[in-house]
Design a protein around this motif. Structure first.
Motif, PDB file in Angstrom:
ATOM      1  N   LEU A   1       0.826  -1.209   0.000  1.00 15.12           N
ATOM      2  CA  LEU A   1       0.000   0.000   0.000  1.00 15.12           C
ATOM      3  C   LEU A   1       0.861   1.260   0.000  1.00 15.12           C
ATOM      4  CD1 LEU A   1      -2.725  -1.153   2.514  1.00 15.12           C
ATOM      5  CD2 LEU A   1      -3.202  -0.321   0.210  1.00 15.12           C
ATOM      6  N   GLU A   2       1.930   1.235   0.790  1.00  9.56           N
ATOM      7  CA  GLU A   2       2.817   2.400   0.852  1.00  9.56           C
ATOM      8  C   GLU A   2       3.483   2.640  -0.502  1.00  9.56           C
ATOM      9  OE1 GLU A   2       6.258   4.168   3.840  1.00  9.56           O
ATOM     10  OE2 GLU A   2       6.051   1.996   3.592  1.00  9.56           O
ATOM     11  N   ALA A   3       3.904   1.567  -1.153  1.00 10.51           N
ATOM     12  CA  ALA A   3       4.534   1.708  -2.470  1.00 10.51           C
ATOM     13  C   ALA A   3       3.531   2.185  -3.509  1.00 10.51           C
ATOM     14  CB  ALA A   3       5.148   0.374  -2.899  1.00 10.51           C
ATOM     15  N   LYS A   4       2.323   1.650  -3.457  1.00 11.52           N
ATOM     16  CA  LYS A   4       1.297   2.075  -4.416  1.00 11.52           C
ATOM     17  C   LYS A   4       0.941   3.542  -4.190  1.00 11.52           C
ATOM     18  CE  LYS A   4      -0.512   0.084  -7.118  1.00 11.52           C
ATOM     19  NZ  LYS A   4      -0.353   0.023  -8.606  1.00 11.52           N
ATOM     20  N   ALA A   5       0.867   3.969  -2.925  1.00  8.62           N
ATOM     21  CA  ALA A   5       0.578   5.376  -2.622  1.00  8.62           C
ATOM     22  C   ALA A   5       1.662   6.280  -3.197  1.00  8.62           C
ATOM     23  CB  ALA A   5       0.453   5.574  -1.119  1.00  8.62           C
TER      24      ALA A   5
ATOM     25  N   LEU B   1      -3.731   6.268  -0.548  1.00  5.10           N
ATOM     26  CA  LEU B   1      -3.997   4.976   0.073  1.00  5.10           C
ATOM     27  C   LEU B   1      -3.361   4.990   1.453  1.00  5.10           C
ATOM     28  CD1 LEU B   1      -3.074   4.509  -3.139  1.00  5.10           C
ATOM     29  CD2 LEU B   1      -3.630   2.138  -2.589  1.00  5.10           C
ATOM     30  N   GLN B   2      -4.042   4.429   2.443  1.00  4.82           N
ATOM     31  CA  GLN B   2      -3.444   4.398   3.765  1.00  4.82           C
ATOM     32  C   GLN B   2      -4.077   3.307   4.615  1.00  4.82           C
ATOM     33  OE1 GLN B   2      -4.050   6.650   7.082  1.00  4.82           O
ATOM     34  NE2 GLN B   2      -6.277   6.476   6.962  1.00  4.82           N
ATOM     35  N   VAL B   3      -3.293   2.838   5.610  1.00  4.03           N
ATOM     36  CA  VAL B   3      -3.800   1.958   6.657  1.00  4.03           C
ATOM     37  C   VAL B   3      -4.132   2.823   7.859  1.00  4.03           C
ATOM     38  CG1 VAL B   3      -3.239   0.064   8.231  1.00  4.03           C
ATOM     39  CG2 VAL B   3      -2.466  -0.017   5.853  1.00  4.03           C
ATOM     40  N   GLY B   4      -5.359   2.701   8.358  1.00  2.00           N
ATOM     41  CA  GLY B   4      -5.783   3.533   9.479  1.00  2.00           C
ATOM     42  C   GLY B   4      -5.624   2.859  10.826  1.00  2.00           C
ATOM     43  N   THR B   5      -5.915   1.556  10.900  1.00  2.01           N
ATOM     44  CA  THR B   5      -5.753   0.822  12.158  1.00  2.01           C
ATOM     45  C   THR B   5      -5.183  -0.558  11.856  1.00  2.01           C
ATOM     46  OG1 THR B   5      -7.952  -0.211  12.154  1.00  2.01           O
ATOM     47  CG2 THR B   5      -7.775   1.978  13.149  1.00  2.01           C
ATOM     48  N   ILE B   6      -4.463  -1.106  12.842  1.00  2.00           N
ATOM     49  CA  ILE B   6      -3.949  -2.465  12.736  1.00  2.00           C
ATOM     50  C   ILE B   6      -3.947  -3.073  14.127  1.00  2.00           C
ATOM     51  CG2 ILE B   6      -1.543  -1.709  12.904  1.00  2.00           C
ATOM     52  CD1 ILE B   6      -0.885  -4.042  10.920  1.00  2.00           C
ATOM     53  N   GLN B   7      -4.422  -4.315  14.232  1.00  2.74           N
ATOM     54  CA  GLN B   7      -4.506  -4.999  15.515  1.00  2.74           C
ATOM     55  C   GLN B   7      -4.084  -6.448  15.317  1.00  2.74           C
ATOM     56  OE1 GLN B   7      -8.490  -4.585  17.151  1.00  2.74           O
ATOM     57  NE2 GLN B   7      -8.735  -2.593  16.175  1.00  2.74           N
TER      58      GLN B   7
ATOM     59  N   GLN C   1      -5.654  -7.898  12.022  1.00  2.00           N
ATOM     60  CA  GLN C   1      -6.714  -7.189  11.295  1.00  2.00           C
ATOM     61  C   GLN C   1      -6.246  -5.777  11.007  1.00  2.00           C
ATOM     62  OE1 GLN C   1     -10.942  -7.253  12.795  1.00  2.00           O
ATOM     63  NE2 GLN C   1     -10.551  -5.071  13.078  1.00  2.00           N
ATOM     64  N   LEU C   2      -6.441  -5.335   9.782  1.00  2.00           N
ATOM     65  CA  LEU C   2      -6.106  -3.953   9.457  1.00  2.00           C
ATOM     66  C   LEU C   2      -7.224  -3.325   8.637  1.00  2.00           C
ATOM     67  CD1 LEU C   2      -5.001  -3.770   6.237  1.00  2.00           C
ATOM     68  CD2 LEU C   2      -3.054  -4.924   7.273  1.00  2.00           C
ATOM     69  N   ASP C   3      -7.431  -2.035   8.875  1.00  2.00           N
ATOM     70  CA  ASP C   3      -8.409  -1.240   8.125  1.00  2.00           C
ATOM     71  C   ASP C   3      -7.648  -0.317   7.193  1.00  2.00           C
ATOM     72  OD1 ASP C   3     -10.309  -2.486   9.632  1.00  2.00           O
ATOM     73  OD2 ASP C   3     -10.890  -0.717  10.793  1.00  2.00           O
ATOM     74  N   LEU C   4      -8.062  -0.285   5.949  1.00  2.00           N
ATOM     75  CA  LEU C   4      -7.382   0.554   4.964  1.00  2.00           C
ATOM     76  C   LEU C   4      -8.405   1.281   4.113  1.00  2.00           C
ATOM     77  CD1 LEU C   4      -7.429  -0.918   1.850  1.00  2.00           C
ATOM     78  CD2 LEU C   4      -6.137  -2.599   3.151  1.00  2.00           C
ATOM     79  N   GLU C   5      -7.942   2.314   3.434  1.00  2.00           N
ATOM     80  CA  GLU C   5      -8.843   3.068   2.566  1.00  2.00           C
ATOM     81  C   GLU C   5      -8.108   3.572   1.337  1.00  2.00           C
ATOM     82  OE1 GLU C   5     -10.342   6.525   4.636  1.00  2.00           O
ATOM     83  OE2 GLU C   5      -8.502   7.649   4.255  1.00  2.00           O
ATOM     84  N   PHE C   6      -8.877   3.697   0.261  1.00  2.00           N
ATOM     85  CA  PHE C   6      -8.467   4.400  -0.950  1.00  2.00           C
ATOM     86  C   PHE C   6      -9.335   5.650  -1.035  1.00  2.00           C
ATOM     87  CE2 PHE C   6      -8.311  -0.141  -2.877  1.00  2.00           C
ATOM     88  CZ  PHE C   6      -7.113  -0.416  -2.244  1.00  2.00           C
ATOM     89  N   ARG C   7      -8.730   6.800  -1.301  1.00  2.00           N
ATOM     90  CA  ARG C   7      -9.486   8.023  -1.619  1.00  2.00           C
ATOM     91  C   ARG C   7      -9.032   8.449  -3.012  1.00  2.00           C
ATOM     92  NH1 ARG C   7     -12.442  10.628   2.473  1.00  2.00           N
ATOM     93  NH2 ARG C   7     -12.174   9.650   4.524  1.00  2.00           N
ATOM     94  N   ASN C   8      -9.892   8.196  -3.973  1.00  2.00           N
ATOM     95  CA  ASN C   8      -9.497   8.308  -5.373  1.00  2.00           C
ATOM     96  C   ASN C   8     -10.023   9.564  -6.042  1.00  2.00           C
ATOM     97  OD1 ASN C   8     -12.154   6.851  -5.127  1.00  2.00           O
ATOM     98  ND2 ASN C   8     -12.114   7.070  -7.354  1.00  2.00           N
ATOM     99  N   VAL C   9      -9.173  10.136  -6.902  1.00  2.00           N
ATOM    100  CA  VAL C   9      -9.649  11.201  -7.783  1.00  2.00           C
ATOM    101  C   VAL C   9     -10.625  10.574  -8.771  1.00  2.00           C
ATOM    102  CG1 VAL C   9      -7.550  12.569  -7.523  1.00  2.00           C
ATOM    103  CG2 VAL C   9      -7.703  10.894  -9.381  1.00  2.00           C
ATOM    104  N   PRO C  10     -11.579  11.356  -9.307  1.00  2.00           N
ATOM    105  CA  PRO C  10     -12.593  10.768 -10.183  1.00  2.00           C
ATOM    106  C   PRO C  10     -12.046  10.003 -11.384  1.00  2.00           C
ATOM    107  CG  PRO C  10     -13.285  12.943  -9.481  1.00  2.00           C
ATOM    108  CD  PRO C  10     -11.880  12.766  -8.985  1.00  2.00           C
ATOM    109  N   ALA C  11     -10.880  10.389 -11.879  1.00  2.00           N
ATOM    110  CA  ALA C  11     -10.318   9.711 -13.049  1.00  2.00           C
ATOM    111  C   ALA C  11      -9.700   8.360 -12.706  1.00  2.00           C
ATOM    112  CB  ALA C  11      -9.268  10.597 -13.717  1.00  2.00           C
TER     113      ALA C  11
END
Length: 396
Positions: free
Chosen positions: A211-215, A235-241, A254-264
């Motif tokens: 994820l870090e590399a893709k970001a 792209l980021q990981v918000g929590t990890i347990q 368990q980890l929670d992650l998100e993508f926040r994408n531009v419309p394109a």
């Protein structure tokens, strides 16, 4: 400054605790009663639990498409925040109106409700549609039943204005979001025999590294959209347990992650790439322990919003606004769903600033509410012009 009617309505709305984990039906009932007193019928669209509902009402000719004024009724929690004022009682100090939801986004709802009497009296060439939703703050979930209902109606709105806080400037775009929870299951054993186990935290670290590399790739290669302060997909990981003790190879993580994408950019493509990494990583885990697994659970998603600056709706709203500067926003709204699911041209414009939203001692200023009142008054006049049909017909 804002009229007392708007402030009084805002006080009523703030006093009703509509934190997302609570029912919003008391607020919906209040709005229904208010609209009924002004001769406006409203439709309630209840969720499967029966404890929450969307509200939809039309003012003006019901056989014509019109302009939808959209807002959500729920708020974020106050738990854990250092409030110095009562969050569910409106407090005014030095032109600021404090209370949970004043900015996000009961200030807009109060201004719209205060404008209802003028809407009812006006000879509207196109109607106003009021759409008040639930559970926006937890992933734009509640509005989806309203969208499903509108999809089957013979007449649907021609355009939509979402009243999220933009300091009463026009926003034409925002990013989309996809949130996921990844469950990694390995094999526990004593840490002295670590090679015989499957370390779920180590497996999760592979995903974090990807994820870090893709970001970093998105930041350097795009696609780019300069309408945003951060003009690329993040792209980021918000929590990890994970893990139970230092001398035990962790079986679960368990980890929670998100993508926040531009419309394109496409979250489907990003998800596909993630799942390829997951599949390869799971195979490596299962080569040591066949019962190892990785499960990806969707949490929430909504599409981005993207309107061209020369769209007819954009021009129409800019003609009515005092401040014609476009406002870049870094948060999501229900607008992308209206645009994508229903094909309704949608923009965002409302009183207050998200700098105050979600914060302790959240506030909106009387001045911002006054700007919204004036905007709605001019909008009502514009909707009486017979040429409004031609102007909005070319939108989208």
């Amino acid at each position: 400054m804002a009229q007392d009617a708007v402030v009084e309505l805002l006080a009523e709305l703030v006093a009703i605790d509509t934190t997302s984990h609570r029912s919003n039906l008391p607020l919906i009932t209040f709005v229904e009663d208010y609209l009924s007193r002004h001769g406006v019928d409203a439709k309630r669209i209840t969720d499967h639990s029966g404890h929450k509902a969307n509200l939809y009402a039309t003012i003006g000719p019901s056989d014509l498409p019109g302009l939808m004024l959209s807002g959500h009724t729920d708020t974020v929690p106050v738990t854990g925040q250092a409030w110095t004022l009562a969050p569910f009682a409106l407090t005014e100090q030095d032109g600021r109106l404090y209370g949970r939801g004043t900015t996000d986004m009961k200030g807009f709802l109060a201004a719209v409700l205060a404008a209802v009497p003028a809407m009812v009296k006006a000879d509207l060439a196109m109607p106003f549609h009021l759409a008040f939703s639930h559970d926006e703050e937890v992933g734009c979930l509640g509005v989806r039943t309203l969208i499903a209902d509108l999809a089957h109606q013979p007449v649907r709105p021609a355009a939509c204005l979402v009243g999220e806080p933009t300091s009463m400037r026009l926003a034409t775009a925002h990013k989309g979001k996809l949130a996921l929870r990844v469950h990694l299951h390995g094999k526990a054993c004593h840490s002295g025999l670590a090679s015989q186990g499957v370390n779920a935290i180590h497996a999760a670290a592979h995903l974090v590294t990807w994820l870090e590399a893709k970001a970093a790739t998105k930041a350097s290669e795009g696609p780019f959209d300069t309408r945003f302060a951060i003009p690329y997909t993040t792209l980021q990981v918000g929590t990890i347990q994970g893990g139970t003790a230092l001398n035990i190879v962790p079986q679960d993580c368990q980890l929670d992650l998100e993508f926040r994408n531009v419309p394109a950019d496409s979250t489907e493509t990003l998800l596909g790439e993630l799942m390829e990494v997951v599949s390869s990583l799971e195979a490596r885990m299962q080569s040591v322990h066949p019962q190892a697994s990785i499960r990806v659970e969707p949490l929430s998603d909504y599409p981005g919003l993207s309107m061209t600056d020369d769209d007819a709706l954009v021009g129409f709203i800019l003609d009515v606004l005092e401040d014609c500067r476009l406002e870049p926003i870094g948060y999501g709204t229900e607008g992308g769903l209206f645009q994508q699911e229903l094909g309704i041209p949608t923009i965002v414009c409302g009183p207050g600033s998200m700098a105050q939203g979600h914060q302790p001692d959240e506030f909106v200023t009387r001045e911002q509410l006054a700007h919204c009142e004036a905007f709605l008054a001019r909008l009502i006049r514009a909707m009486q012009d017979p040429q409004v049909h031609a102007r909005l017909a070319t939108s989208g």
